[in-house]
Design an enzyme around this catalytic site. Structure first.
Site, mmCIF file in Angstrom:
data_model
loop_
_atom_site.group_PDB
_atom_site.id
_atom_site.type_symbol
_atom_site.label_atom_id
_atom_site.label_comp_id
_atom_site.label_asym_id
_atom_site.label_seq_id
_atom_site.Cartn_x
_atom_site.Cartn_y
_atom_site.Cartn_z
ATOM 1 N N GLU A 63 0.839 -1.204 0.000
ATOM 2 C CA GLU A 63 0.000 0.000 0.000
ATOM 3 C C GLU A 63 0.874 1.255 0.000
ATOM 4 O O GLU A 63 1.631 1.484 0.946
ATOM 5 C CB GLU A 63 -0.914 0.002 1.228
ATOM 6 N N THR A 97 -4.979 6.289 2.320
ATOM 7 C CA THR A 97 -5.320 7.668 2.680
ATOM 8 C C THR A 97 -6.063 8.341 1.527
ATOM 9 O O THR A 97 -5.832 9.510 1.203
ATOM 10 C CB THR A 97 -4.072 8.483 3.083
ATOM 11 N N LYS A 104 -11.119 -1.880 7.218
ATOM 12 C CA LYS A 104 -9.899 -1.495 7.907
ATOM 13 C C LYS A 104 -10.283 -0.954 9.279
ATOM 14 O O LYS A 104 -11.183 -0.116 9.386
ATOM 15 C CB LYS A 104 -9.176 -0.410 7.085
#
Length: 226
Positions: free
Chosen positions: A57, A89, A148
């Site tokens: 990621e 993000t 998440k």
């Protein structure tokens, strides 16, 4: 009055969400890179891939992240397969579109992000949406069955056990403030995999040993080509 035109058909999907999840579940660790620039992100990604990782990621906090994604997806892992590069993000639809156009295989957010969800659904991409409370996690997991958990260190492994008890069908990926020496506790608590932003060794042999130690025995992704 002329009726409005019909909406455009969905774009063809990239890598199927379950495909990405199988790879992440197999490697048990999801490295999260907050690099100072695109070059550093690509170098670290190449090192992770050579050490046995396949899913990595990157994040929008890296200057030039779109370039980093484009360059990273052109790499190969230790077995010569294309990597699964995600972007984290992500909270805005425009960034989600740019990431997928650059070749990202999945998107990650720290919190609920309706615009990103809309893009991911239209493009058939995996979206690991963040949440912390049971309600937030349940909402995030409603689409692909995975969420998440962020910031994970606030609740700890026992909190993950509680979430698993009330949301037994949700696959959970805790991220945030988790040290390498704590990963085992989170996996024992029922995590699908653990996002880790720091603490992975720089030495290639040590890095390969760490990744091999956590990889799930008996789960193979050798046939996954996309």
């Amino acid at each position: 009055m002329t009726p409005p035109p019909p909406p455009p058909p969905p774009l063809p999907p990239g890598v199927p969400p379950e495909h990405v999840l199988a790879v992440v579940a197999a490697q048990r660790l999801l490295p999260v890179l907050r690099s100072p620039d695109a070059d550093a992100a690509v170098r670290r990604t190449a090192a992770l891939l050579a050490a046995g990782c396949r899913a990595v990621e990157l994040t929008t906090s890296t200057p030039g992240w779109a370039e980093a994604v484009r360059r990273a997806v052109a790499l190969t892992d230790a077995e010569g397969r294309p990597p699964l590069i995600g972007l984290g993000t992500v909270t805005e639809g425009a960034d989600a579109e740019r990431a997928l156009e650059a070749g990202a295989a999945f998107l990650v957010s720290p919190c609920a992000a309706a615009e990103v969800r809309a893009v991911a659904d239209r493009r058939g991409a995996l979206f690991l949406e963040g949440g912390f409370t049971p309600g937030e996690v349940a909402a995030a997991a409603r689409h692909d069955g995975v969420a998440k958990v962020f910031p994970a260190h606030v609740g700890g492994p026992d909190y993950l056990r509680t979430l698993r008890a009330v949301l037994p069908r949700a696959r959970l990926l805790p991220t945030g403030g988790i040290g390498l020496d704590q990963v085992g506790e989170w996996l024992e608590a029922g995590a699908l995999a653990v996002g880790i932003g720091s603490g992975l060794p720089d030495d290639p042999a040590e890095l390969a040993a760490v990744l091999a130690r956590f990889a799930t025995a008996g789960i193979s992704t050798a046939g996954v080509a996309g």
